[in-house]
Scaffold this motif. Structure first.
Motif, mmCIF file in Angstrom:
data_model
loop_
_atom_site.group_PDB
_atom_site.id
_atom_site.type_symbol
_atom_site.label_atom_id
_atom_site.label_comp_id
_atom_site.label_asym_id
_atom_site.label_seq_id
_atom_site.Cartn_x
_atom_site.Cartn_y
_atom_site.Cartn_z
ATOM 1 N N ARG A 1 0.824 -1.213 0.000
ATOM 2 C CA ARG A 1 0.000 0.000 0.000
ATOM 3 C C ARG A 1 0.856 1.260 0.000
ATOM 4 N NH1 ARG A 1 -5.044 -1.466 0.315
ATOM 5 N NH2 ARG A 1 -5.579 -3.512 1.169
ATOM 6 N N LEU A 2 2.002 1.198 0.661
ATOM 7 C CA LEU A 2 2.920 2.338 0.631
ATOM 8 C C LEU A 2 3.398 2.587 -0.797
ATOM 9 C CD1 LEU A 2 4.613 4.504 1.994
ATOM 10 C CD2 LEU A 2 6.318 2.747 2.539
ATOM 11 N N GLY A 3 3.701 1.525 -1.513
ATOM 12 C CA GLY A 3 4.106 1.676 -2.909
ATOM 13 C C GLY A 3 3.035 2.336 -3.748
ATOM 14 N N ARG A 4 1.775 1.975 -3.493
ATOM 15 C CA ARG A 4 0.666 2.557 -4.265
ATOM 16 C C ARG A 4 0.481 4.032 -3.893
ATOM 17 N NH1 ARG A 4 2.051 -1.137 -5.583
ATOM 18 N NH2 ARG A 4 2.800 0.305 -7.163
ATOM 19 N N ILE A 5 0.648 4.359 -2.617
ATOM 20 C CA ILE A 5 0.517 5.758 -2.190
ATOM 21 C C ILE A 5 1.574 6.609 -2.867
ATOM 22 C CG2 ILE A 5 0.801 7.317 -0.219
ATOM 23 C CD1 ILE A 5 -0.473 5.107 1.525
ATOM 24 N N VAL A 6 2.815 6.124 -2.862
ATOM 25 C CA VAL A 6 3.906 6.891 -3.468
ATOM 26 C C VAL A 6 3.721 7.012 -4.974
ATOM 27 C CG1 VAL A 6 6.394 6.928 -3.885
ATOM 28 C CG2 VAL A 6 5.530 6.290 -1.638
ATOM 29 N N ALA A 7 3.319 5.903 -5.619
ATOM 30 C CA ALA A 7 3.118 5.930 -7.068
ATOM 31 C C ALA A 7 2.009 6.900 -7.463
ATOM 32 C CB ALA A 7 2.794 4.531 -7.579
ATOM 33 N N GLY A 8 1.040 7.105 -6.570
ATOM 34 C CA GLY A 8 -0.076 7.986 -6.877
ATOM 35 C C GLY A 8 0.137 9.432 -6.457
ATOM 36 N N ASN A 9 1.293 9.740 -5.880
ATOM 37 C CA ASN A 9 1.576 11.109 -5.434
ATOM 38 C C ASN A 9 2.890 11.561 -6.058
ATOM 39 O OD1 ASN A 9 2.437 13.402 -3.925
ATOM 40 N ND2 ASN A 9 1.114 12.793 -2.216
ATOM 41 N N ALA A 10 2.807 12.315 -7.144
ATOM 42 C CA ALA A 10 4.003 12.708 -7.895
ATOM 43 C C ALA A 10 4.970 13.528 -7.049
ATOM 44 C CB ALA A 10 3.604 13.495 -9.145
ATOM 45 N N ASN A 11 4.443 14.408 -6.206
ATOM 46 C CA ASN A 11 5.320 15.245 -5.383
ATOM 47 C C ASN A 11 6.096 14.406 -4.365
ATOM 48 O OD1 ASN A 11 4.542 17.621 -6.663
ATOM 49 N ND2 ASN A 11 2.847 17.980 -5.242
ATOM 50 N N LEU A 12 5.396 13.455 -3.744
ATOM 51 C CA LEU A 12 6.057 12.591 -2.767
ATOM 52 C C LEU A 12 7.095 11.706 -3.449
ATOM 53 C CD1 LEU A 12 6.331 11.412 0.073
ATOM 54 C CD2 LEU A 12 4.394 9.901 -0.441
ATOM 55 N N GLU A 13 6.750 11.163 -4.592
ATOM 56 C CA GLU A 13 7.692 10.305 -5.319
ATOM 57 C C GLU A 13 8.943 11.090 -5.714
ATOM 58 O OE1 GLU A 13 7.528 6.798 -8.607
ATOM 59 O OE2 GLU A 13 6.220 8.519 -8.923
ATOM 60 N N GLN A 14 8.744 12.338 -6.155
ATOM 61 C CA GLN A 14 9.888 13.169 -6.534
ATOM 62 C C GLN A 14 10.765 13.481 -5.326
ATOM 63 O OE1 GLN A 14 11.206 14.166 -9.304
ATOM 64 N NE2 GLN A 14 12.746 15.475 -8.316
ATOM 65 N N ALA A 15 10.140 13.770 -4.195
ATOM 66 C CA ALA A 15 10.903 14.099 -2.983
ATOM 67 C C ALA A 15 11.735 12.913 -2.512
ATOM 68 C CB ALA A 15 9.949 14.551 -1.875
ATOM 69 N N LEU A 16 11.184 11.712 -2.633
ATOM 70 C CA LEU A 16 11.902 10.528 -2.158
ATOM 71 C C LEU A 16 12.979 10.058 -3.133
ATOM 72 C CD1 LEU A 16 8.945 8.419 -0.695
ATOM 73 C CD2 LEU A 16 10.629 9.781 0.566
ATOM 74 N N SER A 17 12.833 10.401 -4.409
ATOM 75 C CA SER A 17 13.790 9.933 -5.415
ATOM 76 C C SER A 17 14.832 10.979 -5.789
ATOM 77 C CB SER A 17 13.051 9.480 -6.674
ATOM 78 O OG SER A 17 12.274 10.534 -7.218
ATOM 79 N N ASP A 18 14.687 12.205 -5.295
ATOM 80 C CA ASP A 18 15.604 13.294 -5.640
ATOM 81 C C ASP A 18 17.002 12.998 -5.076
ATOM 82 O OD1 ASP A 18 16.972 15.646 -6.091
ATOM 83 O OD2 ASP A 18 15.305 16.940 -5.460
ATOM 84 N N ARG A 19 17.978 12.804 -5.964
ATOM 85 C CA ARG A 19 19.334 12.469 -5.539
ATOM 86 C C ARG A 19 20.039 13.619 -4.827
ATOM 87 N NH1 ARG A 19 21.260 7.737 -7.751
ATOM 88 N NH2 ARG A 19 19.959 6.791 -9.369
ATOM 89 N N VAL B 1 -3.376 -11.584 -2.788
ATOM 90 C CA VAL B 1 -3.928 -10.647 -3.766
ATOM 91 C C VAL B 1 -3.836 -9.229 -3.233
ATOM 92 C CG1 VAL B 1 -6.028 -9.934 -4.956
ATOM 93 C CG2 VAL B 1 -5.493 -12.361 -4.742
ATOM 94 N N HIS B 2 -3.177 -8.357 -4.000
ATOM 95 C CA HIS B 2 -3.127 -6.934 -3.672
ATOM 96 C C HIS B 2 -3.919 -6.190 -4.744
ATOM 97 C CE1 HIS B 2 -0.375 -7.404 -0.421
ATOM 98 N NE2 HIS B 2 0.618 -7.825 -1.163
ATOM 99 N N VAL B 3 -4.937 -5.461 -4.331
ATOM 100 C CA VAL B 3 -5.860 -4.832 -5.275
ATOM 101 C C VAL B 3 -5.671 -3.319 -5.301
ATOM 102 C CG1 VAL B 3 -8.272 -4.511 -5.927
ATOM 103 C CG2 VAL B 3 -7.540 -6.666 -4.874
ATOM 104 N N GLU B 4 -5.600 -2.780 -6.513
ATOM 105 C CA GLU B 4 -5.535 -1.341 -6.729
ATOM 106 C C GLU B 4 -6.686 -0.965 -7.652
ATOM 107 O OE1 GLU B 4 -2.475 1.995 -8.675
ATOM 108 O OE2 GLU B 4 -1.987 -0.153 -8.702
ATOM 109 N N VAL B 5 -7.485 0.025 -7.243
ATOM 110 C CA VAL B 5 -8.619 0.445 -8.052
ATOM 111 C C VAL B 5 -8.151 1.370 -9.164
ATOM 112 C CG1 VAL B 5 -10.825 1.680 -8.054
ATOM 113 C CG2 VAL B 5 -10.233 0.199 -6.131
ATOM 114 N N ASP B 6 -8.574 1.055 -10.405
ATOM 115 C CA ASP B 6 -8.197 1.840 -11.583
ATOM 116 C C ASP B 6 -9.444 2.022 -12.449
ATOM 117 O OD1 ASP B 6 -7.169 3.015 -13.807
ATOM 118 O OD2 ASP B 6 -5.649 1.492 -14.228
ATOM 119 N N PRO B 7 -10.179 3.133 -12.277
ATOM 120 C CA PRO B 7 -11.423 3.353 -13.023
ATOM 121 C C PRO B 7 -11.231 3.365 -14.542
ATOM 122 C CG PRO B 7 -11.240 4.886 -11.185
ATOM 123 C CD PRO B 7 -9.907 4.216 -11.323
#
Length: 274
Positions: free
Chosen positions: A131-149, A237-243
């Motif tokens: 679920r943490l992976g899905r949260i990060v993948a769905g939040n561009a700002n958070l993903e950028q902050a965590l991946s910024d070298r 099973v890990h479920v992610e909703v994708d409309p």
């Protein structure tokens, strides 16, 4: 990883099992968690000290000499269990320095997951990491902050700790913090890798499911049972909703994808018409 490093990892993992197995039952949980945390700290030290990490993996010197160096540097700074693992690791012939470091990280993760298993929390840790992976993948700002070298590892860990505080198990937080401090891939991918490792410790297969709408508990259980029969071993099973799928499911197990979504059928129809 070449054969030499695979064999070195096997020997070091055996040393870890022996070290943790020698601890009394009552202290085993604490020992596993402590060893995992200490192995992470050792890797941080080696990342910062090129001369030391090179010396510990220098196959031109004897394994005995490297073991003595590991003991000289880390004795009194880590537990006896961790020191025993480090000495065995240093005494092996690794194909590269990075293989040594990555293997210590892996064994640190396995130690923490053992602690989670001993607390009957392994399934919770796996789910939290997914679920943490899905949260990060769905939040561009958070993903950028965590991946910024350019951002120090400590700042990334502080940010993640604030996000996770009081919401996940201690093992999940420790694993996630270590991962963001030493990223080798996108943050969401790193958390998925950890979730898969947790599943492997439970001897289960992970099915990543995208669904056009949320599944009920009954539907999720039925899908897991069907996949378990298909693959011949327990499936989580890990479920992610994708409309955007419109309807149906897309199931990914390893490299295999089963697309039963309306969007997938439409895409296949368009392809057949071209």
């Amino acid at each position: 990883m070449y054969a030499a490093s695979r064999e070195a990892l096997t020997q070091t993992r055996a040393a870890l099992s022996t070290a943790l197995g020698s601890v009394s039952a009552g202290a085993g949980l604490a020992a596993a968690a402590q060893t995992g945390a200490e192995l992470f700290s050792v890797v941080e030290t080696l990342d910062d000290q090129r001369t030391l990490r090179s010396a510990l993996s220098d196959n031109s010197t004897t394994g005995t000499a490297r073991e003595s160096l590991a003991e000289q540097v880390f004795d009194g700074k880590v537990s006896s269990a961790t020191l025993a693992v480090l000495k065995v690791a240093a005494g092996q012939d690794w194909s590269s320095t990075s293989d040594l470091l990555n293997s210590l990280v892996l064994l640190g993760r396995e130690s923490l997951l053992k602690a989670a298993s001993d607390q009957n929390q392994l399934d919770a840790v796996e789910d939290e990491l997914f679920r943490l992976g899905r949260i990060v993948a769905g939040n561009a700002n958070l993903e950028q902050a965590l991946s910024d070298r350019s951002v120090p590892a400590k700042s990334k860990r502080d940010l993640l700790s604030k996000l996770l505080y009081g919401k996940v198990t201690a093992v999940t937080e420790a694993l996630a913090n270590q991962a963001v401090g030493r990223l080798k891939s996108a943050p969401a991918d790193a958390f998925d890798e950890l979730a898969n490792l947790a599943a492997a410790q439970r001897e289960t297969v992970v099915a990543k499911v995208r669904s056009a709408s949320a599944l009920t508990a009954e539907q999720s259980d039925r899908l897991a049972a069907t996949l378990t029969r298909t693959y011949g071993k327990p499936v989580t099973v890990h479920v992610e909703v994708d409309p955007e799928l419109l309807s149906g499911l897309v199931v990914r197990v390893g490299d295999e994808v089963i697309d039963g979504s309306a969007a997938g059928r439409l895409a296949a129809l368009r392809k057949s018409l071209t």
